[in-house]
Design a protein around this motif. Sequence first.
Motif, PDB file in Angstrom:
ATOM      1  N   TYR A 158      35.785  41.206  35.864  1.00  0.00           N
ATOM      2  CA  TYR A 158      35.021  41.323  37.137  1.00  0.00           C
ATOM      3  C   TYR A 158      36.255  40.366  37.681  1.00  0.00           C
ATOM      4  CZ  TYR A 158      29.929  43.020  35.721  1.00  0.00           C
ATOM      5  OH  TYR A 158      29.478  43.773  35.834  1.00  0.00           O
ATOM      6  N   ASP A 159      35.485  40.136  39.530  1.00  0.00           N
ATOM      7  CA  ASP A 159      36.269  39.191  39.838  1.00  0.00           C
ATOM      8  C   ASP A 159      35.556  38.862  40.937  1.00  0.00           C
ATOM      9  OD1 ASP A 159      38.710  37.835  40.412  1.00  0.00           O
ATOM     10  OD2 ASP A 159      38.869  38.834  42.438  1.00  0.00           O
ATOM     11  N   GLY A 160      35.726  37.291  41.044  1.00  0.00           N
ATOM     12  CA  GLY A 160      34.529  36.945  42.525  1.00  0.00           C
ATOM     13  C   GLY A 160      33.091  37.223  42.132  1.00  0.00           C
ATOM     14  N   ASN A 161      32.780  36.909  40.600  1.00  0.00           N
ATOM     15  CA  ASN A 161      31.450  37.670  41.004  1.00  0.00           C
ATOM     16  C   ASN A 161      30.508  36.052  40.528  1.00  0.00           C
ATOM     17  OD1 ASN A 161      32.422  37.420  37.951  1.00  0.00           O
ATOM     18  ND2 ASN A 161      30.090  38.609  37.535  1.00  0.00           N
ATOM     19  N   THR A 162      31.353  35.486  40.557  1.00  0.00           N
ATOM     20  CA  THR A 162      31.050  34.473  40.023  1.00  0.00           C
ATOM     21  C   THR A 162      30.759  33.177  41.566  1.00  0.00           C
ATOM     22  OG1 THR A 162      32.120  32.846  38.852  1.00  0.00           O
ATOM     23  CG2 THR A 162      31.118  34.076  37.566  1.00  0.00           C
ATOM     24  N   ALA A 163      29.883  32.121  41.533  1.00  0.00           N
ATOM     25  CA  ALA A 163      30.362  30.975  42.697  1.00  0.00           C
ATOM     26  C   ALA A 163      29.110  30.444  42.196  1.00  0.00           C
ATOM     27  CB  ALA A 163      29.948  31.430  44.091  1.00  0.00           C
ATOM     28  N   VAL A 164      29.524  29.149  42.844  1.00  0.00           N
ATOM     29  CA  VAL A 164      28.314  27.818  43.322  1.00  0.00           C
ATOM     30  C   VAL A 164      27.789  27.458  44.582  1.00  0.00           C
ATOM     31  CG1 VAL A 164      27.270  25.415  42.154  1.00  0.00           C
ATOM     32  CG2 VAL A 164      29.231  26.738  40.658  1.00  0.00           C
ATOM     33  N   ASP A 165      28.030  26.890  45.730  1.00  0.00           N
ATOM     34  CA  ASP A 165      28.338  26.450  46.436  1.00  0.00           C
ATOM     35  C   ASP A 165      27.482  28.163  46.994  1.00  0.00           C
ATOM     36  OD1 ASP A 165      28.940  24.318  45.871  1.00  0.00           O
ATOM     37  OD2 ASP A 165      30.939  24.356  46.176  1.00  0.00           O
ATOM     38  N   ALA A 166      27.375  27.675  48.704  1.00  0.00           N
ATOM     39  CA  ALA A 166      26.149  28.526  49.325  1.00  0.00           C
ATOM     40  C   ALA A 166      27.517  29.561  50.023  1.00  0.00           C
ATOM     41  CB  ALA A 166      25.460  28.023  50.436  1.00  0.00           C
ATOM     42  N   GLY A 167      27.195  30.592  50.119  1.00  0.00           N
ATOM     43  CA  GLY A 167      28.483  30.828  50.739  1.00  0.00           C
ATOM     44  C   GLY A 167      28.596  32.520  51.032  1.00  0.00           C
ATOM     45  N   VAL A 168      29.512  33.405  51.332  1.00  0.00           N
ATOM     46  CA  VAL A 168      29.484  34.824  51.506  1.00  0.00           C
ATOM     47  C   VAL A 168      30.513  35.717  50.412  1.00  0.00           C
ATOM     48  CG1 VAL A 168      29.829  37.101  52.523  1.00  0.00           C
ATOM     49  CG2 VAL A 168      27.827  35.228  53.421  1.00  0.00           C
ATOM     50  N   TYR A 169      30.693  35.883  49.534  1.00  0.00           N
ATOM     51  CA  TYR A 169      31.344  36.459  48.761  1.00  0.00           C
ATOM     52  C   TYR A 169      31.663  37.548  48.356  1.00  0.00           C
ATOM     53  CZ  TYR A 169      30.765  31.454  47.607  1.00  0.00           C
ATOM     54  OH  TYR A 169      30.299  30.442  47.759  1.00  0.00           O
ATOM     55  N   THR A 170      33.309  38.576  47.895  1.00  0.00           N
ATOM     56  CA  THR A 170      33.287  39.969  47.118  1.00  0.00           C
ATOM     57  C   THR A 170      33.411  39.703  46.536  1.00  0.00           C
ATOM     58  OG1 THR A 170      33.963  39.950  50.059  1.00  0.00           O
ATOM     59  CG2 THR A 170      34.415  41.351  47.451  1.00  0.00           C
ATOM     60  N   ALA A 171      32.679  40.176  45.268  1.00  0.00           N
ATOM     61  CA  ALA A 171      33.104  40.580  44.028  1.00  0.00           C
ATOM     62  C   ALA A 171      33.450  41.859  43.992  1.00  0.00           C
ATOM     63  CB  ALA A 171      31.396  40.694  42.802  1.00  0.00           C
ATOM     64  N   THR A 172      34.487  42.404  43.440  1.00  0.00           N
ATOM     65  CA  THR A 172      35.359  43.283  42.592  1.00  0.00           C
ATOM     66  C   THR A 172      35.268  44.071  40.571  1.00  0.00           C
ATOM     67  OG1 THR A 172      36.821  42.928  44.377  1.00  0.00           O
ATOM     68  CG2 THR A 172      37.364  44.678  42.657  1.00  0.00           C
ATOM     69  N   VAL A 173      34.615  44.658  40.716  1.00  0.00           N
ATOM     70  CA  VAL A 173      34.293  45.213  39.357  1.00  0.00           C
ATOM     71  C   VAL A 173      35.868  46.090  39.221  1.00  0.00           C
ATOM     72  CG1 VAL A 173      32.930  46.798  39.005  1.00  0.00           C
ATOM     73  CG2 VAL A 173      33.075  46.229  37.423  1.00  0.00           C
ATOM     74  N   PHE A 174      36.331  46.049  38.047  1.00  0.00           N
ATOM     75  CA  PHE A 174      36.745  47.456  37.660  1.00  0.00           C
ATOM     76  C   PHE A 174      36.543  47.450  36.111  1.00  0.00           C
ATOM     77  CE2 PHE A 174      38.687  43.714  39.387  1.00  0.00           C
ATOM     78  CZ  PHE A 174      40.384  44.346  40.647  1.00  0.00           C
ATOM     79  N   VAL A 175      36.959  48.835  36.297  1.00  0.00           N
ATOM     80  CA  VAL A 175      35.988  49.458  35.008  1.00  0.00           C
ATOM     81  C   VAL A 175      36.953  50.582  34.503  1.00  0.00           C
ATOM     82  CG1 VAL A 175      34.703  51.330  34.419  1.00  0.00           C
ATOM     83  CG2 VAL A 175      33.716  50.290  36.178  1.00  0.00           C
ATOM     84  N   THR A 176      37.581  50.640  33.370  1.00  0.00           N
ATOM     85  CA  THR A 176      38.617  51.076  32.286  1.00  0.00           C
ATOM     86  C   THR A 176      37.866  51.902  31.453  1.00  0.00           C
ATOM     87  OG1 THR A 176      39.977  49.473  32.762  1.00  0.00           O
ATOM     88  CG2 THR A 176      40.506  50.998  31.535  1.00  0.00           C
ATOM     89  N   PRO A 177      38.556  53.372  31.378  1.00  0.00           N
ATOM     90  CA  PRO A 177      37.599  54.163  30.123  1.00  0.00           C
ATOM     91  C   PRO A 177      38.453  53.969  29.321  1.00  0.00           C
ATOM     92  CG  PRO A 177      38.718  55.546  31.898  1.00  0.00           C
ATOM     93  CD  PRO A 177      39.317  53.942  32.576  1.00  0.00           C
ATOM     94  N   GLN A 178      37.518  53.567  27.855  1.00  0.00           N
ATOM     95  CA  GLN A 178      38.044  53.619  26.704  1.00  0.00           C
ATOM     96  C   GLN A 178      39.066  54.125  25.732  1.00  0.00           C
ATOM     97  OE1 GLN A 178      35.090  51.947  23.973  1.00  0.00           O
ATOM     98  NE2 GLN A 178      34.422  50.683  25.065  1.00  0.00           N
ATOM     99  N   ASP A 179      38.848  56.279  26.242  1.00  0.00           N
ATOM    100  CA  ASP A 179      39.337  56.804  26.280  1.00  0.00           C
ATOM    101  C   ASP A 179      40.194  56.486  27.540  1.00  0.00           C
ATOM    102  OD1 ASP A 179      40.941  59.168  25.547  1.00  0.00           O
ATOM    103  OD2 ASP A 179      39.090  60.115  24.953  1.00  0.00           O
ATOM    104  N   ILE A 180      41.638  56.006  27.323  1.00  0.00           N
ATOM    105  CA  ILE A 180      42.245  56.315  28.520  1.00  0.00           C
ATOM    106  C   ILE A 180      43.474  57.240  28.693  1.00  0.00           C
ATOM    107  CG2 ILE A 180      43.893  55.266  27.897  1.00  0.00           C
ATOM    108  CD1 ILE A 180      42.914  54.574  31.078  1.00  0.00           C
TER     109      ILE A 180
END
Length: 215
Positions: A23-45
């Motif tokens: 994940y990127d951008g999926n944690t925060a402390v302060d009030a606000g609007v955020y964008t989280a991004t998830v990266f999925v990678t197959p183990q059998d690439i």
Amino acid sequence: LMNNGSDDEPRIYGLPDGMDVSYDGNTAVDAGVYTATVFVTPQDINNYNVPDPISCKWEIKKAEPDMSELVWDYENVFSYDGKEKRVSVSGLPEGVSIASYEGNTAVDVGTYIARVSFRVPIDGNYSQPEERTLRWRIEKATIDMSDVRWDYTAPFAYDGNAKTVSLINLPAEVSATYINNSNSQPGTYVTNAVLSYHKSCYRVSEVGDLRWRIE
């Protein structure tokens, strides 16, 4: 799909087995609007394509200060005494302070509207509480006239000199003028007292007329 997890961090769910997730951008402390991004990678690439990253907007809302314990220190109507009267609030939640008061002090008799506004931490994580108002009053004071009486206990005896009746034990806030309170001739007279006082600040019980006699 994205979902808010129990720890208030957006996470992806519904992935098939054999996937690594970051994940990127999926944690925060302060009030606000955020964008989280998830990266999925197959183990059998070698046998599976890498999916495109998935993004999700998520929000931490400002906390609502708990103002349920806030009270005005005003229980009963004030009585005028020439001194300043003041109302204020207590029971502020932690982190909230008084920004300003308006209309919360007065001296004279009347009805007033007090307003208080609040200050929250400047970190932007708390919503601004609405101002609170209070209708409060200073009423006229009642002057104690229980000891006031006429200085007449028995008929006067005629001696050619003027006899006079008046009130005694008048409070300092009250003065009196008299109608028909002096005479030198035998007879029966009725005297009344006109009381003078600050009528916008005080109320008094009236004094009855006096019937008196020179024999």
